[in-house]
Design an enzyme around this catalytic site. Structure first.
Site, short mmCIF file in Angstrom:
data_model
loop_
_atom_site.label_atom_id
_atom_site.label_comp_id
_atom_site.label_asym_id
_atom_site.label_seq_id
_atom_site.Cartn_x
_atom_site.Cartn_y
_atom_site.Cartn_z
N ARG A 147 0.88 -1.30 0.20
CA ARG A 147 0.05 -0.05 0.02
C ARG A 147 0.94 1.37 0.00
O ARG A 147 2.13 1.26 0.56
CB ARG A 147 -0.87 -0.09 1.20
CG ARG A 147 -1.94 -1.16 1.51
CD ARG A 147 -2.86 -0.96 2.59
NE ARG A 147 -3.89 -2.03 2.62
CZ ARG A 147 -3.36 -3.16 3.44
NH1 ARG A 147 -2.27 -3.51 3.99
NH2 ARG A 147 -4.38 -3.88 3.49
N HIS A 237 -1.92 2.58 -6.19
CA HIS A 237 -3.07 1.80 -6.05
C HIS A 237 -3.31 0.84 -7.19
O HIS A 237 -3.50 -0.40 -7.33
CB HIS A 237 -4.52 2.09 -5.50
CG HIS A 237 -5.31 1.15 -5.26
ND1 HIS A 237 -5.29 -0.11 -4.37
CD2 HIS A 237 -6.53 0.57 -5.80
CE1 HIS A 237 -6.49 -0.52 -4.34
NE2 HIS A 237 -7.06 -0.49 -5.22
N ARG A 240 -0.65 -1.52 -7.13
CA ARG A 240 -0.93 -2.46 -6.20
C ARG A 240 -1.86 -3.59 -6.76
O ARG A 240 -1.70 -5.00 -6.89
CB ARG A 240 -1.36 -2.18 -5.04
CG ARG A 240 -1.88 -3.05 -3.88
CD ARG A 240 -2.32 -2.30 -2.68
NE ARG A 240 -3.17 -3.03 -1.72
CZ ARG A 240 -2.79 -3.86 -0.82
NH1 ARG A 240 -1.47 -4.26 -0.62
NH2 ARG A 240 -3.68 -4.59 -0.19
N TYR A 272 -10.24 -9.50 -7.07
CA TYR A 272 -9.08 -9.37 -7.90
C TYR A 272 -9.43 -10.61 -8.64
O TYR A 272 -8.41 -11.03 -9.44
CB TYR A 272 -7.71 -9.27 -7.22
CG TYR A 272 -7.39 -8.15 -6.54
CD1 TYR A 272 -6.59 -7.07 -7.25
CD2 TYR A 272 -7.28 -7.88 -5.15
CE1 TYR A 272 -6.47 -5.92 -6.57
CE2 TYR A 272 -6.95 -6.96 -4.67
CZ TYR A 272 -6.66 -5.98 -5.19
OH TYR A 272 -6.46 -4.64 -4.64
#
Length: 293
Positions: A147, A237, A240, A272
């Site tokens: 993060r 993000h 990530r 995801y």
């Protein structure tokens, strides 16, 4: 008057703490959601399907994200009761469903990620400290899925001496071990040499403390522009998210991904799983035992 917590609820929360390492804030959120549902329909341990269905009316004005969170808490609670033999049935099928799915973050393609690295590596080769820092930041965002807050506040003490892992303090102060690649270790070593001494953070700020999230965001967008990528498409993000999605495309296990990302709830990781349907079909055809029959 505050209602006494149900034994099954306490057992469920104890399981989350012991088996999943849920943080205190996470446990408090589950407790509030379960207590709120019990206030609306009565004791959850004996709740019927019809009672659970009434929550659709009680929660009618909630935002989709709040509805999804509350439903997830009850779904996991009833699953726990069934697993522990406290109930023979699971009434969670009657839970209301969000009106819309949580929006997916923007996703970078493999080619776009490669373009970012090609630019960052080329610039870092010149030896400028800021360019070496940029490559190290990129390696940890995409290579380890950190993060933004975890990355910019990374203390020097978290850097491994002889093991390829970082010790990360995630949400709620929960620690996890995150593997880092050989190339990321090299980029970090190069940056630490250029960084010099002083301060306790890997990425210090000229004004003291550590690099800010806003500055990290700006650095990434500047890099994207130099790499010929629309800066709007790039953020910490997004990288990530690319880390997680590309790992799943490569066959990574969802539970392993949950650990790497530091998610207390597997439901958060499931966002995801929007990989190509063709890849999922190919994976089943290649790996399922019946495929070899």
């Amino acid at each position: 008057m505050k209602a006494t917590a149900e034994p099954a609820v306490e057992g469920f929360l104890a399981m989350l703490a012991a088996q999943r390492g849920a943080a205190a804030n996470t446990l408090a959120a589950y407790r509030r959601d379960l207590a709120g549902a019990a206030e609306a329909i009565g004791p959850l341990e004996r709740a019927t399907t019809d009672q659970i269905a009434k929550l659709g009316t009680v929660w009618a004005d909630l935002a989709p994200s709040s509805l999804s969170r509350k439903s997830s808490a009850l779904r996991q609670f009833f699953g726990f009761m069934v697993d522990e033999g406290m109930r023979a049935d699971d009434p969670s099928s009657a839970l209301p469903r969000p009106r819309a799915r949580r929006p997916l973050p923007r996703l970078l393609s493999h080619e776009q990620v490669a373009a970012l690295f090609l630019t960052a590596e080329s610039e870092a080769a010149g030896g400028e400290p800021e360019k070496r820092r940029m490559l190290a930041l990129l390696e940890l965002l995409y290579g380890s899925g950190l993060r933004a807050t975890e990355l910019v506040s990374l203390p020097l003490a978290a850097i491994p001496r002889d093991a390829p892992f970082l010790t990360i303090a995630g949400k709620g102060g929960v620690q996890r071990m995150v593997p880092i690649s050989t190339r990321a270790i090299k980029a970090l070593s190069d940056w630490l040499l250029a960084r010099g001494k002083g301060g306790r953070f890997v990425f210090p700020s000229p004004r003291g403390g550590h690099l800010s999230r806003v500055r990290l965001f700006q650095l990434l967008r500047d890099l994207a522009l130099r790499a010929g990528i629309d800066p709007v498409k790039v953020s910490p993000h997004v990288l990530r998210h690319a880390f997680a999605t590309h790992l799943l495309e490569g066959g990574a296990d969802l539970r392993v991904l949950q650990t790497l990302l530091g998610h207390a709830d597997i439901a958060t990781t499931q966002i995801y799983t929007h990989v190509d349907a063709s890849r999922l079909v190919a994976l089943v055809n290649q790996r399922h035992p019946l495929a070899r029959s």
